[in-house]
Design a protein around this motif. Sequence first.
Motif, mmCIF file in Angstrom:
data_model
loop_
_atom_site.group_PDB
_atom_site.id
_atom_site.type_symbol
_atom_site.label_atom_id
_atom_site.label_comp_id
_atom_site.label_asym_id
_atom_site.label_seq_id
_atom_site.Cartn_x
_atom_site.Cartn_y
_atom_site.Cartn_z
ATOM 1 N N LEU A 212 0.762 -1.154 -0.514
ATOM 2 C CA LEU A 212 0.361 -0.319 -0.401
ATOM 3 C C LEU A 212 1.073 1.058 0.445
ATOM 4 O O LEU A 212 0.319 2.091 -0.565
ATOM 5 N N SER A 213 1.340 0.788 0.610
ATOM 6 C CA SER A 213 3.035 2.176 1.588
ATOM 7 C C SER A 213 3.384 2.182 -0.627
ATOM 8 O O SER A 213 3.665 3.847 -1.295
ATOM 9 N N GLU A 214 3.967 1.807 -1.313
ATOM 10 C CA GLU A 214 4.709 1.483 -2.477
ATOM 11 C C GLU A 214 3.785 1.912 -3.275
ATOM 12 O O GLU A 214 4.076 3.085 -4.035
ATOM 13 N N LEU A 215 2.622 1.927 -3.713
ATOM 14 C CA LEU A 215 0.782 2.257 -4.216
ATOM 15 C C LEU A 215 1.297 3.879 -4.264
ATOM 16 O O LEU A 215 0.776 4.571 -4.924
ATOM 17 N N THR A 216 1.344 4.121 -3.174
ATOM 18 C CA THR A 216 0.339 6.098 -2.251
ATOM 19 C C THR A 216 1.724 6.361 -3.239
ATOM 20 O O THR A 216 1.634 7.251 -3.548
ATOM 21 N N LYS A 217 2.518 5.768 -3.364
ATOM 22 C CA LYS A 217 4.385 6.690 -3.768
ATOM 23 C C LYS A 217 4.305 6.685 -5.468
ATOM 24 O O LYS A 217 4.556 8.226 -5.485
ATOM 25 N N LEU A 218 3.365 5.457 -5.340
ATOM 26 C CA LEU A 218 3.854 5.819 -7.132
ATOM 27 C C LEU A 218 2.153 6.010 -7.811
ATOM 28 O O LEU A 218 2.679 7.175 -9.555
ATOM 29 N N GLU A 219 1.165 6.359 -7.355
ATOM 30 C CA GLU A 219 0.176 7.472 -7.015
ATOM 31 C C GLU A 219 0.548 8.847 -7.229
ATOM 32 O O GLU A 219 0.054 9.872 -8.036
ATOM 33 N N GLU A 220 1.559 9.142 -6.039
ATOM 34 C CA GLU A 220 2.134 10.465 -6.395
ATOM 35 C C GLU A 220 2.930 10.958 -6.948
ATOM 36 O O GLU A 220 2.919 12.303 -7.623
ATOM 37 N N ILE B 245 3.083 9.409 -10.611
ATOM 38 C CA ILE B 245 2.522 10.148 -11.333
ATOM 39 C C ILE B 245 1.389 11.363 -11.397
ATOM 40 O O ILE B 245 1.948 12.224 -12.430
ATOM 41 N N SER B 246 1.005 11.824 -10.010
ATOM 42 C CA SER B 246 0.222 12.802 -10.185
ATOM 43 C C SER B 246 0.977 14.233 -10.352
ATOM 44 O O SER B 246 1.043 15.272 -11.510
ATOM 45 N N THR B 247 2.868 13.606 -9.578
ATOM 46 C CA THR B 247 3.888 14.929 -9.737
ATOM 47 C C THR B 247 3.696 14.958 -11.276
ATOM 48 O O THR B 247 4.154 16.039 -11.977
ATOM 49 N N LEU B 248 3.988 14.364 -12.204
ATOM 50 C CA LEU B 248 4.636 13.880 -13.602
ATOM 51 C C LEU B 248 3.623 14.525 -14.367
ATOM 52 O O LEU B 248 3.721 15.432 -15.111
ATOM 53 N N ARG B 249 2.265 14.033 -13.911
ATOM 54 C CA ARG B 249 1.191 14.539 -14.998
ATOM 55 C C ARG B 249 1.243 15.951 -15.055
ATOM 56 O O ARG B 249 0.766 17.368 -15.030
ATOM 57 N N GLN B 250 1.673 16.615 -13.265
ATOM 58 C CA GLN B 250 1.568 18.236 -13.395
ATOM 59 C C GLN B 250 3.008 18.670 -13.729
ATOM 60 O O GLN B 250 2.564 19.788 -14.442
ATOM 61 N N VAL B 251 4.140 18.380 -14.147
ATOM 62 C CA VAL B 251 4.931 18.355 -14.899
ATOM 63 C C VAL B 251 5.054 18.556 -16.382
ATOM 64 O O VAL B 251 4.871 19.369 -17.010
ATOM 65 N N LEU B 252 4.590 17.207 -16.994
ATOM 66 C CA LEU B 252 4.061 17.292 -18.350
ATOM 67 C C LEU B 252 3.463 18.414 -18.636
ATOM 68 O O LEU B 252 3.703 18.989 -20.067
ATOM 69 N N ALA B 253 1.920 19.031 -17.860
ATOM 70 C CA ALA B 253 1.179 20.123 -18.564
ATOM 71 C C ALA B 253 2.047 20.647 -18.081
ATOM 72 O O ALA B 253 1.548 21.984 -19.207
ATOM 73 N N SER B 254 2.399 21.181 -17.316
ATOM 74 C CA SER B 254 3.512 22.668 -17.259
ATOM 75 C C SER B 254 4.512 23.097 -18.426
ATOM 76 O O SER B 254 4.302 23.661 -18.754
ATOM 77 N N LYS B 255 5.099 21.679 -18.696
ATOM 78 C CA LYS B 255 5.999 22.059 -19.725
ATOM 79 C C LYS B 255 5.530 21.680 -21.226
ATOM 80 O O LYS B 255 5.616 22.784 -22.607
ATOM 81 N N GLU B 256 4.255 21.331 -21.681
ATOM 82 C CA GLU B 256 3.178 21.946 -22.350
ATOM 83 C C GLU B 256 2.895 22.831 -22.825
ATOM 84 O O GLU B 256 2.251 23.301 -23.998
ATOM 85 N N LYS B 257 1.767 23.851 -21.596
ATOM 86 C CA LYS B 257 1.684 25.041 -21.409
ATOM 87 C C LYS B 257 3.266 26.017 -21.946
ATOM 88 O O LYS B 257 2.608 27.162 -22.929
ATOM 89 N N HIS B 258 4.082 26.122 -21.833
ATOM 90 C CA HIS B 258 5.250 26.346 -21.897
ATOM 91 C C HIS B 258 5.740 26.256 -24.197
ATOM 92 O O HIS B 258 6.178 26.964 -24.007
ATOM 93 N N HIS B 259 5.504 24.750 -23.863
ATOM 94 C CA HIS B 259 5.729 24.885 -25.399
ATOM 95 C C HIS B 259 5.080 24.915 -26.099
ATOM 96 O O HIS B 259 5.111 26.523 -26.948
ATOM 97 N N SER B 260 3.441 25.381 -25.764
ATOM 98 C CA SER B 260 2.487 26.279 -26.796
ATOM 99 C C SER B 260 3.069 28.019 -26.791
ATOM 100 O O SER B 260 2.642 28.501 -27.890
#
Length: 189
Positions: free
Chosen positions: A37-45, A47-62
């Motif tokens: 459960l602990s490992e699953l929680t870390k992976l979900e965090e 993934i969430s962080t990577l999505r935020q970083v990707l959204a930020s990079k896509e915005k900068h890209h556009s």
Amino acid sequence: MTYCLLDPEPVTEVDEEMVSDVDLNNTLTDEEREEILSELTKLEEDISTLRQVLASKEKHHSELKAKLGITPLIEFKQNFNRSWYDMQTSTAYKKTSETLSTAGQKTSAVFTTLGTAISRKFGDMRNSPSFKSFEEKVECTVSNIKQTKVGSQGGGGSFEEVLSSAAHASAQETPSNNMSESSDHERTC
């Protein structure tokens, strides 16, 4: 006792020891469960962080594209041109193009040969005795029509009238008269 429809033997109850040997739930200890459960929680965090970083990079890209004046339509054209160039430089395209070119040349040669053969056949047909005979008969008929027209009506009348008068004149001729005129006419035509 229970009977199975396919098997005439009665079904016996299953031994409880056999059931206890099979672990259907694949049970975990509490420690293993908490660790997973602990490992699953870390992976979900993560993934969430990577999505935020990707959204930020896509915005900068556009934003950078907007500053350069690159619109989605321009991008589409560039992608299309790049794809078209890649396709034209591919070996499959080159082979297909060469094959079609060769096929076109061969088809053109076939049509040229066919046209030449048809022209030759028409020339042969025109020089044949049958065609010459037909041509002479047509010429004689035309000259007879002209003579008939000039001889009667003083040059007036339609083509149909001339034809009917020529037919009428040839029908009124006697067979002996017709033969002598015919032989005279054959000499002139």
